[in-house]
Design a protein around this motif. Structure first.
Motif, PDB file in Angstrom:
ATOM      1  N   TYR A  10       0.811  -1.224   0.000  1.00 36.97           N
ATOM      2  CA  TYR A  10       0.000   0.000   0.000  1.00 36.97           C
ATOM      3  C   TYR A  10       0.848   1.279   0.000  1.00 36.97           C
ATOM      4  N   PRO A  11       1.944   1.349   0.753  1.00 32.12           N
ATOM      5  CA  PRO A  11       2.753   2.588   0.694  1.00 32.12           C
ATOM      6  C   PRO A  11       3.304   2.878  -0.705  1.00 32.12           C
ATOM      7  N   VAL A  12       3.697   1.840  -1.438  1.00 33.57           N
ATOM      8  CA  VAL A  12       4.204   2.062  -2.795  1.00 33.57           C
ATOM      9  C   VAL A  12       3.087   2.549  -3.703  1.00 33.57           C
ATOM     10  N   MET A  13       1.925   1.891  -3.619  1.00 31.98           N
ATOM     11  CA  MET A  13       0.810   2.332  -4.452  1.00 31.98           C
ATOM     12  C   MET A  13       0.369   3.738  -4.072  1.00 31.98           C
ATOM     13  N   GLY A  14       0.404   4.060  -2.785  1.00 30.17           N
ATOM     14  CA  GLY A  14       0.045   5.408  -2.358  1.00 30.17           C
ATOM     15  C   GLY A  14       0.975   6.452  -2.949  1.00 30.17           C
ATOM     16  N   SER A  15       2.256   6.126  -3.026  1.00 31.74           N
ATOM     17  CA  SER A  15       3.222   7.078  -3.575  1.00 31.74           C
ATOM     18  C   SER A  15       3.031   7.277  -5.078  1.00 31.74           C
ATOM     19  N   THR A  33      12.091  -6.028  -2.769  1.00 31.02           N
ATOM     20  CA  THR A  33      12.244  -5.685  -4.185  1.00 31.02           C
ATOM     21  C   THR A  33      11.182  -6.359  -5.052  1.00 31.02           C
ATOM     22  N   LEU A  34      10.902  -7.632  -4.759  1.00 32.30           N
ATOM     23  CA  LEU A  34       9.904  -8.343  -5.571  1.00 32.30           C
ATOM     24  C   LEU A  34       8.509  -7.746  -5.391  1.00 32.30           C
ATOM     25  N   VAL A  35       8.138  -7.459  -4.153  1.00 31.50           N
ATOM     26  CA  VAL A  35       6.800  -6.920  -3.908  1.00 31.50           C
ATOM     27  C   VAL A  35       6.710  -5.467  -4.374  1.00 31.50           C
ATOM     28  N   PHE A  36       7.791  -4.731  -4.274  1.00 29.04           N
ATOM     29  CA  PHE A  36       7.805  -3.369  -4.836  1.00 29.04           C
ATOM     30  C   PHE A  36       7.503  -3.432  -6.328  1.00 29.04           C
ATOM     31  N   ALA A  37       8.149  -4.367  -7.031  1.00 24.37           N
ATOM     32  CA  ALA A  37       7.905  -4.516  -8.470  1.00 24.37           C
ATOM     33  C   ALA A  37       6.443  -4.848  -8.739  1.00 24.37           C
ATOM     34  N   TYR A  38       5.880  -5.728  -7.924  1.00 21.61           N
ATOM     35  CA  TYR A  38       4.459  -6.105  -8.086  1.00 21.61           C
ATOM     36  C   TYR A  38       3.547  -4.904  -7.836  1.00 21.61           C
ATOM     37  N   SER A  39       3.833  -4.152  -6.777  1.00 23.84           N
ATOM     38  CA  SER A  39       2.992  -3.005  -6.425  1.00 23.84           C
ATOM     39  C   SER A  39       3.078  -1.910  -7.489  1.00 23.84           C
ATOM     40  N   ALA A  40       4.264  -1.722  -8.056  1.00 20.89           N
ATOM     41  CA  ALA A  40       4.414  -0.713  -9.103  1.00 20.89           C
ATOM     42  C   ALA A  40       3.712  -1.131 -10.389  1.00 20.89           C
ATOM     43  N   TRP A  41       3.539  -2.414 -10.572  1.00 20.06           N
ATOM     44  CA  TRP A  41       2.861  -2.930 -11.769  1.00 20.06           C
ATOM     45  C   TRP A  41       1.339  -2.885 -11.636  1.00 20.06           C
ATOM     46  N   LEU A  42       0.821  -3.044 -10.407  1.00 22.42           N
ATOM     47  CA  LEU A  42      -0.620  -3.079 -10.179  1.00 22.42           C
ATOM     48  C   LEU A  42      -1.273  -1.733 -10.478  1.00 22.42           C
ATOM     49  N   LYS A  43      -2.488  -1.786 -11.015  1.00 16.12           N
ATOM     50  CA  LYS A  43      -3.272  -0.574 -11.222  1.00 16.12           C
ATOM     51  C   LYS A  43      -4.267  -0.353 -10.084  1.00 16.12           C
ATOM     52  N   SER A  44      -4.662  -1.439  -9.420  1.00 10.90           N
ATOM     53  CA  SER A  44      -5.650  -1.335  -8.346  1.00 10.90           C
ATOM     54  C   SER A  44      -5.137  -2.050  -7.103  1.00 10.90           C
ATOM     55  N   GLU A  45      -5.522  -1.530  -5.949  1.00 12.67           N
ATOM     56  CA  GLU A  45      -5.080  -2.132  -4.688  1.00 12.67           C
ATOM     57  C   GLU A  45      -5.767  -3.468  -4.406  1.00 12.67           C
ATOM     58  N   GLU A  46      -6.770  -3.842  -5.221  1.00 11.15           N
ATOM     59  CA  GLU A  46      -7.454  -5.115  -4.999  1.00 11.15           C
ATOM     60  C   GLU A  46      -6.493  -6.301  -5.137  1.00 11.15           C
ATOM     61  N   GLY A  47      -5.440  -6.117  -5.900  1.00 14.45           N
ATOM     62  CA  GLY A  47      -4.472  -7.200  -6.070  1.00 14.45           C
ATOM     63  C   GLY A  47      -3.709  -7.536  -4.813  1.00 14.45           C
ATOM     64  N   PHE A  48      -3.693  -6.628  -3.851  1.00  9.57           N
ATOM     65  CA  PHE A  48      -2.976  -6.919  -2.610  1.00  9.57           C
ATOM     66  C   PHE A  48      -3.668  -8.011  -1.792  1.00  9.57           C
ATOM     67  N   GLY A  49      -4.994  -8.074  -1.912  1.00 12.41           N
ATOM     68  CA  GLY A  49      -5.718  -9.128  -1.214  1.00 12.41           C
ATOM     69  C   GLY A  49      -5.276 -10.509  -1.685  1.00 12.41           C
ATOM     70  N   LEU A  50      -5.107 -10.654  -3.000  1.00  7.70           N
ATOM     71  CA  LEU A  50      -4.621 -11.924  -3.540  1.00  7.70           C
ATOM     72  C   LEU A  50      -3.201 -12.210  -3.062  1.00  7.70           C
ATOM     73  N   LEU A  51      -2.383 -11.168  -3.000  1.00  8.43           N
ATOM     74  CA  LEU A  51      -0.998 -11.362  -2.567  1.00  8.43           C
ATOM     75  C   LEU A  51      -0.948 -11.902  -1.138  1.00  8.43           C
ATOM     76  N   PHE A  52      -1.729 -11.305  -0.256  1.00  9.34           N
ATOM     77  CA  PHE A  52      -1.680 -11.737   1.140  1.00  9.34           C
ATOM     78  C   PHE A  52      -2.333 -13.108   1.331  1.00  9.34           C
ATOM     79  N   ARG A  53      -3.446 -13.346   0.629  1.00 11.99           N
ATOM     80  CA  ARG A  53      -4.166 -14.613   0.842  1.00 11.99           C
ATOM     81  C   ARG A  53      -3.495 -15.791   0.149  1.00 11.99           C
ATOM     82  N   LEU A  54      -2.983 -15.578  -1.055  1.00  7.45           N
ATOM     83  CA  LEU A  54      -2.464 -16.704  -1.849  1.00  7.45           C
ATOM     84  C   LEU A  54      -0.950 -16.851  -1.778  1.00  7.45           C
ATOM     85  N   VAL A  55      -0.258 -15.851  -1.245  1.00 10.24           N
ATOM     86  CA  VAL A  55       1.207 -15.935  -1.198  1.00 10.24           C
ATOM     87  C   VAL A  55       1.729 -15.834   0.237  1.00 10.24           C
TER      88      VAL A  55
END
Length: 284
Positions: free
Chosen positions: A108-113, A184-206
């Motif tokens: 969330y902090p990366v997406m917020g920025s 670094t890996l999650v930063f790359a994922y967060s910078a690629w995402l357009k919506s914060e909804e993808g974070f739910g999948l990250l926490f639940r499935l990873v």
């Protein structure tokens, strides 16, 4: 008619945006110029991280290691060299905590920025390059991860779970390496995402499956041959195994090299992906 002709022959207006900095500053200077900003961020946010960074994992150790561990008969052959369940679970918990903290600070902090308060756009209006933004951000997160793991290890030390005085130091370095890889890996994922909804999948499935099935709470040999090899392919298992080997002084140096190479490779790959994805997201 004349005015129509004149308007048709008017040269098209070309839009041009200022050239973006491409790294004229050295990597160190690029990070140093953001020191005041990140120090201010730390002063404003450190209180909110005390519970999640220190108190919660300590309660986990007391509950899982001391209280639950008191009902488990320790067999070093089955607990990867640990002489008690507390000694077995603590290194894995700290490595898992490094992953959780790195992921939390890089989502969330990366997406917020990028999306909400647009701090990255403001920073990029200076001589800083995208590479400098990523470096400083990763350094800030790693300060949080390294300090949290260090305090965790110091608090645990009086429980007598460390076999040598130098083992916890190497274990702490391995936990920091886990933090680097996931940041670094999650930063790359967060910078690629357009919506914060993808974070739910990250926490639940990873994050949750990695926490439960990467050997932090029980030996992965209990999973069976197939799932055991799947667990060995996960990045957190390399950190858990590395941290535990140093803490209990049950070291396989060949395996240590494999763990370090995997985690360093993931860190480097994650860094390049983070810079590339952030550069694309900041294009306007």
């Amino acid at each position: 008619m004349g005015s129509d002709v004149a308007s048709d022959t008017t040269p098209a207006t070309t839009t041009s945006r200022p050239a973006r900095p491409t790294g004229s500053l050295s990597a160190w200077e690029g990070m140093a110029r953001q020191y005041d900003y990140w120090l201010t961020v730390l002063k404003r946010t450190w209180r909110g991280g005390v519970v999640s960074s220190f108190l919660t994992p300590l309660l986990y150790v007391v509950a899982m290691g001391v209280l639950l561990g008191g009902f488990i008969e320790a067999d070093p052959d089955k607990l990867e060299g640990a002489t008690s369940y507390l000694a077995f679970v603590v290194p894995g918990l700290v490595a898992s905590h490094a992953m959780t903290l790195a992921v939390s600070e890089s989502t969330y902090p990366v997406m917020g920025s990028i999306k909400w308060h647009k701090t990255f756009f403001a920073q990029l209006a200076t001589p800083l390059a995208v590479r400098d933004l990523v470096n400083a951000y990763v350094a800030f997160v790693m300060f949080r991860v390294a300090s949290a793991c260090a305090v965790f290890m110091l608090v645990i030390a009086p429980f007598g779970v460390f076999a040598t005085w130098w083992g916890p130091i190497l274990a702490w370095l391995s936990q920091v390496l886990v933090g680097f890889a996931f940041t670094t890996l999650v930063f790359a994922y967060s910078a690629w995402l357009k919506s914060e909804e993808g974070f739910g999948l990250l926490f639940r499935l990873v994050v949750i499956p990695l926490t439960l099935f990467s050997g932090a709470f029980f030996p992965i040999s209990n999973l069976g041959p197939v799932l055991e090899w799947i667990a060995r392919l996960t990045p957190l298992w390399h950190g858990v195994s590395l941290s535990r080997m140093f803490c209990v002084d049950h070291i396989d140096w060949a395996l240590v090299v494999v763990h370090v190479v995997v985690l360093v490779t993931l860190t480097v790959v994650g860094w390049f992906l983070a810079v590339r994805n952030l550069d694309r997201r900041l294009e306007v």
